[in-house]
Design an enzyme around this catalytic site. Structure first.
Site, PDB file in Angstrom:
ATOM      1  N   ASP A  51      50.450 -57.424  86.213  1.00  0.00           N
ATOM      2  CA  ASP A  51      49.375 -57.433  85.333  1.00  0.00           C
ATOM      3  C   ASP A  51      48.565 -56.981  84.909  1.00  0.00           C
ATOM      4  OD1 ASP A  51      48.961 -57.247  82.391  1.00  0.00           O
ATOM      5  OD2 ASP A  51      49.003 -59.468  82.370  1.00  0.00           O
ATOM      6  N   HIS A  62      45.030 -61.621  79.101  1.00  0.00           N
ATOM      7  CA  HIS A  62      45.436 -61.189  80.046  1.00  0.00           C
ATOM      8  C   HIS A  62      44.111 -61.597  81.516  1.00  0.00           C
ATOM      9  CE1 HIS A  62      48.812 -58.851  78.704  1.00  0.00           C
ATOM     10  NE2 HIS A  62      47.442 -58.690  77.388  1.00  0.00           N
TER      11      HIS A  62
END
EC number: 3.1.-.-
Lengths: 558, 558
Positions: A198, A371
């Protein structure tokens, strides 16, 4: 050792979406006769995609190999990871693997499209391993802004590949489910061929804050609010809902759920045991007027200022049951998604006009990202220590930055593969390279039409939207070619009809002058006349009022 | 004392723009037979204003009182304060007062519109006082993101009113021109009736950073760049240009100016002595290829990712003379204007694709705001200590927050007047109230047409942009009413022509069925037939492909 080439056999990794863009996450892992797909997400349309409902990845690569597709593996239940499934499942229908909540959200979506009976959903648990063709897949718990998220470890004949999905390293997650660093470490110790990770927050220094801090912010804000509290959040953010519920309980407020998807997702999460709300804490709209203002907390969708959402209607004083009053507090508990800032800003101004106070992520800790930031990414890289790294889930600059970060923690530059959508990354005998490029793209969904609106149509729409349209109608005798009707001119979105009469009258003269120059009686090729009419009118409107409408000449043979 | 009512005489303050919005700043001060105007700004169109070039304020209030208008006073040279003048000066032409650079920028703009000879520009200096009818006006130096900015003190028979324009309290401005707190204090000591102050940054805590810090950031970044450096900034930000020039000189780089407005504004600023660039530091495009990469610094416009700007063309590899190379650094030295984030993000991705590194305000101190934050605003309020406060220059929520801030430093709530555009604030015998509302609004400029595109046209454009257009043509005998042509159907921006043939064929049948139901031979009212055709087609397209194009039935009597 032979260098990897497109002739080599081995493990292929191909992103059909998500590399060089936020959204559309979909990746293909292919070994021999077996394909597994990781995620299947959509993207909400960008502003230039006028009138498009959603965007999905082009899956031609898979439909041409449908007999090899063994499974779709879902990392978590966000729209950019599962949202394209209702469309993709019309063409492919392998079993779908995911955790209980991910599949719970998916099932609800599939019901809308009457697909829930046609697809096999297989619930897996973290640390569970599944054999799928040449792949052994292990689901690994990760924390994120939705509960029940997982990364994946794919053990293949070429080695182990780890795909993180969306993750962060929240040390105090609301549901207690930590990112399973022990499992990442175990794979790291054994040796990992490749890591796909990610890249969303790679531009952010340090660590992403814990979801728990949002609860602390609520606990600080709620007791000092004299009026009602309205918290707007994403309906999939079950931890956030849990924290609002806790804060409401502590400050003596009842909770009203508002918005179709909020009510739906809360119900699924409660049924599956991911969310705890005492029944007597919940109220419905009918009970609202009876409660004192300081005993009310609403949880609603609409934090992005979506025009049709009930929060926007409340802000515009256009909601039947909910009227804002002086002293009410609205908490926007979500990110300002890039591109929505203006709409959110308008929403806030309207809320202030109704006398409400607005609290948002820029003035208080009422939202945190899901995130990982730079230090978390470095930690993950150091645990997994892959031979190769492929940054995923990011715009192009994020992939570049993530590749730079991997190099900072020691990976040689040549083992960072900066792949974009469609690149075929081939792993063969411990080596890897981008060896080929397959067709990928974005498919536009407009109502029931999937993929029939392309760039030509979009260009027309844009043009229409900027300067409107002028239709010129000319009727000719199909035998003699003589003009027997018109020219008549009609416009839309161009100028006010009455004020523009003079321009349209003059335009008619311009068309007549043009027609006088062509001998219609011998000219069979009416297309040329059309082109000429368009050309002179374009020049005329550009000169007189500096506009460039779409000009549509219609020559009717009668 | 009598309360203020709309019958009272006194000093009127009316904002024609800028209160409840960012942009369109224009304020009217009226006493007896004298009107002075403060600023005359434009707004760039919001996304929903499809195809509109610029937006200007509605000045009907002034055109109806043109004989009373004595002067336009300009606080500084930004577009949202001077940009509407080329349009407004067609209707009004009083003398315009401003500082040398403000009028220098304005003059250049007026030349484009051939208005520079028709208007009298009167240069004033800070601390200079001008008598204009019932008003004595003093210009007061303020620091801002453009040099030569001023606040205004208007001494009137009702008392002194101070309008800050746009300001911050930069303690180390690049040009050494500090906000003149001594003059603000002097008025404060003497007594101020009302303060109108900039609300833009009222949501920001603390102090706004000094412009000087941007220079420090350049000095830190420039020496470690191996390739060329491209700095994108607003062309009006002369201090920023000065700082880039200094940093380039120190690090041994020549400077190339790029972009029409950058070259134009730099020339004006140099001529007027506001900018110092040694002649031998400047190079032109022809010299560019001869210089080593590490000796080049470009200053360009296009920091907002404007599609036609040369920076965007450079990023898309579409610029004839300037090609980006691996190792080049692009510094976006300006704010991400709300609404432009997506375009700027796309620009950055393209720059990374060309191998460049990008530095922007979110990762480094390469930009600071030009507006005062909370602590600066408090300081100003405490120096001026006005009897009344009217927050200006902000969206509605900013005005609310600024009013709350004024109360925090001691002003009673009833003396904070939360006015919006058009509100008539009347000051009479030391009292003030909002007593009336005059007509205001936004005027859309589309090419040469000023004000002829209204909300109906915009709605049509939006509709066209979302689902395109379907034109239905039916020809009837004007004597008998029999259908002698069609129905024929043409579409634009709707579906691909070839793929949509089936829908359009079916649609024709639907129209024919409808026409069969009406007795065209006795029905004179074709409008009803048109409405019916539109209705059935709308239902048909909605049902078959879930789209709602604009449907335009044309019935031609032949």
């Amino acid at each position: 050792m032979e260098p990897v080439s497109s002739e080599s056999t081995g493990l292929k990794f191909i992103a059909l979406g998500g590399l060089g863009e936020i959204g559309l996450n979909m990746a293909v892992f292919e070994y021999g006769e077996d394909i597994v797909i990781v995620d299947c997400g959509l993207m909400f349309p960008e502003p230039y995609m006028l009138g498009i409902d959603v965007v999905i990845p082009d899956i031609s690569y898979l439909t041409e190999r449908a007999d090899k597709v063994r499974a779709i593996l879902l990392t978590h239940g966000h729209e950019d990871h599962i949202g394209a499934l209702p469309y993709v499942l019309r063409e492919l229908s392998p079993p779908i693997y995911g955790t209980a909540l991910t599949l719970g959200f998916l099932k609800e979506k599939l019901k809308e499209y009457e697909l829930d009976q046609k697809v096999e959903l297989r619930v897996v648990k973290p640390r569970q391993k599944v054999e799928i063709g040449a792949f052994e897949v292990e689901f690994i718990r990760v924390s994120h802004s939705i509960v029940d998220g997982c990364a994946l470890a794919l053990t293949t004949p070429e080695g182990v590949v780890i795909h993180t999905g969306d993750f962060k390293l929240d040390q105090t997650p609301v549901d207690g489910e930590l990112t399973d660093l022990a499992t990442f470490s175990r794979y790291g110790e054994q040796g990992v061929l490749a890591l796909m990770a990610d890249s969303t927050n790679v531009e952010r220094e340090g660590y992403t804050l814990s979801e728990r801090l949002v609860g602390d912010a609520f606990d600080e804000i709620f007791p000092r609010c004299a009026g009602r509290i309205i918290v707007a959040a994403f309906s999939s953010n079950i931890q956030r809902v849990q924290q609002v519920v806790e804060a409401a309980k502590k400050s003596g407020r009842k909770v009203l759920l508002n918005g179709r998807s909020m009510i739906g997702n809360v119900q699924i999460a409660r049924e599956l045991g991911y969310l705890t709300i005492p029944e007597d804490l919940l109220i419905d709209l009918k009970e609202l007027p009876r409660l004192p203002k300081e005993e009310v907390c609403m949880i609603t969708t609409g934090s992005q200022g979506e025009p049709m959402s009930s929060l926007t209607r409340i802000a515009m004083d256009d909601h039947k049951q909910i009227k804002l009053e002086e002293g009410d507090t609205v908490i926007l508990s979500s990110r300002f998604i890039p591109g929505n800032e203006k709409t959110i800003s308008d929403l806030m101004n309207h809320l202030y006009r109704r006398g409400a106070e607005v609290i948002h992520e820029k003035v208080s800790e009422v939202h945190v990202s899901g995130h990982a930031s730079q230090e978390e990414l470095k930690l993950l890289h150091n645990l997994v220590r892959p031979r190769y790294f492929v940054p995923v889930h990011g715009e192009y600059r994020h992939l570049v930055k993530h590749s730079q970060l991997a190099q900072k923690v020691g990976l040689p530059k040549e083992r960072c593969l900066l792949a974009v959508n469609g690149d075929v990354v081939l792993f063969s005998d411990g080596e890897a390279a981008i060896v080929d490029q397959v067709e990928t793209g974005r498919v536009f969904v407009d109502g029931k039409g999937v993929g029939d609106v392309g760039n030509v149509v979009l260009k027309d729409r844009k043009h229409l939207s900027e300067d409107g349209m002028v239709v010129v109608i000319i009727g000719i005798n199909q035998v003699t070619g003589a003009i027997i009707y018109g020219p008549d001119i009609v416009s839309r979105g161009f100028v006010f009809e009455d004020e523009s009469q003079q321009y349209l009258e003059e335009a008619k003269k311009v068309v007549l002058d043009t027609l006088a120059l062509v001998n219609t009686e011998v000219l069979a090729d009416w297309n040329e006349v059309k082109l000429e009419v368009r050309r002179v009118l374009r020049r005329f409107f550009n000169k007189t009022i500096e506009r460039r409408p779409v000009i549509l000449p219609l020559i009717l043979e009668m």
